[in-house]
Structures are given as C-alpha cells and as structure tokens.
Design a protein around this motif. Structure first.
Motif, PDB file in Angstrom:
ATOM      1  N   ILE A 158       2.454 -46.191   7.087  1.00 24.51           N
ATOM      2  CA  ILE A 158       3.270 -45.757   5.947  1.00 24.51           C
ATOM      3  C   ILE A 158       3.590 -44.280   6.088  1.00 24.51           C
ATOM      4  CG2 ILE A 158       3.322 -45.434   3.443  1.00 24.51           C
ATOM      5  CD1 ILE A 158       1.454 -47.837   3.200  1.00 24.51           C
ATOM      6  N   ASN A 159       4.853 -43.934   5.926  1.00 22.59           N
ATOM      7  CA  ASN A 159       5.302 -42.543   5.905  1.00 22.59           C
ATOM      8  C   ASN A 159       6.108 -42.316   4.641  1.00 22.59           C
ATOM      9  OD1 ASN A 159       4.356 -41.526   8.508  1.00 22.59           O
ATOM     10  ND2 ASN A 159       5.683 -43.113   9.322  1.00 22.59           N
ATOM     11  N   PHE A 160       6.048 -41.102   4.102  1.00 23.33           N
ATOM     12  CA  PHE A 160       6.806 -40.752   2.912  1.00 23.33           C
ATOM     13  C   PHE A 160       8.150 -40.173   3.315  1.00 23.33           C
ATOM     14  CE2 PHE A 160       3.834 -41.342  -0.548  1.00 23.33           C
ATOM     15  CZ  PHE A 160       2.637 -41.473   0.129  1.00 23.33           C
ATOM     16  N   GLU A 161       9.160 -40.418   2.482  1.00 16.69           N
ATOM     17  CA  GLU A 161      10.505 -39.911   2.723  1.00 16.69           C
ATOM     18  C   GLU A 161      11.049 -39.306   1.434  1.00 16.69           C
ATOM     19  OE1 GLU A 161      12.072 -43.083   6.014  1.00 16.69           O
ATOM     20  OE2 GLU A 161      12.263 -43.675   3.920  1.00 16.69           O
ATOM     21  N   SER A 162      11.873 -38.304   1.575  1.00 19.71           N
ATOM     22  CA  SER A 162      12.530 -37.682   0.431  1.00 19.71           C
ATOM     23  C   SER A 162      13.963 -37.391   0.846  1.00 19.71           C
ATOM     24  CB  SER A 162      11.806 -36.385   0.061  1.00 19.71           C
ATOM     25  OG  SER A 162      12.435 -35.756  -1.021  1.00 19.71           O
ATOM     26  N   TYR A 163      14.930 -37.836   0.041  1.00 22.65           N
ATOM     27  CA  TYR A 163      16.318 -37.655   0.434  1.00 22.65           C
ATOM     28  C   TYR A 163      17.246 -37.800  -0.756  1.00 22.65           C
ATOM     29  CZ  TYR A 163      15.858 -42.714   0.502  1.00 22.65           C
ATOM     30  OH  TYR A 163      15.589 -44.000   0.158  1.00 22.65           O
ATOM     31  N   LEU A 164      18.490 -37.434  -0.544  1.00 20.92           N
ATOM     32  CA  LEU A 164      19.519 -37.623  -1.557  1.00 20.92           C
ATOM     33  C   LEU A 164      20.223 -38.939  -1.293  1.00 20.92           C
ATOM     34  CD1 LEU A 164      21.167 -34.104  -1.843  1.00 20.92           C
ATOM     35  CD2 LEU A 164      19.701 -35.234  -3.508  1.00 20.92           C
TER      36      LEU A 164
END
Length: 134
Positions: free
Chosen positions: A7-13
């Motif tokens: 599992i990896n976290f992502e942050s984006y528009l």
C-alpha cells in the motif's frame, strides 16, 4: 505463498463533484472543477490473484472514514480481482475526509491508516503521514 498487498499513499488534484467527460481521439478528458484527493494504491505483491472486497481509511476510534466515494470514469465496482503485480488506485476527497474527521472529534494531526481488505477477510494496513500533511 501468502497473499501480500503493498500500500502506498497518493495525493493529487482531480475532478470535483461536478465534471463532464469529453471523448476525443480515443482520449478521455475530464473537464470541471479541481479538488484535492488523498488515495491509496494497492499492489498485489504476490504470485497469485487476490480478490479485494473493500478499502478505506481507519480512524483511531476503530471506525472508518466512509461515505466519501469518488466517481471517476472507469472506476470498477467491488469485489475486484487483482492479478499478480496488478495495482488499483482509490481516492477520497480531502475536504470530505476533513469533515468526517472533524465530526468524529479526531484532530487533523492524526496519522492516516490506509487499508485494503481481501474477500477472505485478510486486511492489509499502512500508517501514513498525519492527515494535515497531505
């Protein structure tokens, strides 16, 4: 071999609640307001297929952040089978997550815990940064 999901976290528009899809030359363009999303990417790290039944973010009070679905074009319904080394990215609106944390009385300095749950009941978790860092 036991099942394993990385599992990896992502942050984006991404698109806001209102968006239109325009197909042009076999390319999908999303037109609309931009909104900040926080997501997790689950990758099947094993050599056998894994059936995913749910995903989300856990809260310290043993509850989950719920009712904040994202409706992107092409999003699949659960359960979904991940072939070996296949990934799926899932996201929630940061604004809706902030509201859920506030309503639960949980400070935004609380680390996020992302999870992906298999159909057989096995849950894979990862602790991320505090919510206010995304």
């Amino acid at each position: 071999m036991t099942s394993e999901i990385t599992i990896n976290f992502e942050s984006y528009l991404g698109p806001g609640d209102k968006w239109n899809v325009k197909e042009e030359n076999h390319t999908t363009h999303i037109i609309g307001s931009q909104e900040h999303y926080i997501g997790i990417k689950g990758t099947n790290s094993s050599d056998k297929p894994i059936v995913i039944s749910s995903w989300g973010f856990e809260l310290p009070n043993t509850n989950y952040i719920t009712e904040v679905p994202v409706n992107f074009p092409g999003v699949v319904n659960f359960p979904i089978t991940l072939a070996p080394y296949m990934s799926v990215s899932l996201a929630m609106s940061r604004a809706k997550m902030a509201k859920a944390l506030k309503e639960a009385g949980i400070p935004d300095t609380t680390p996020l815990v992302g999870f992906v749950k298999e159909k057989n009941g096995t849950t894979h978790r990862k602790v991320g940064n505090p919510f206010n860092k995304y």
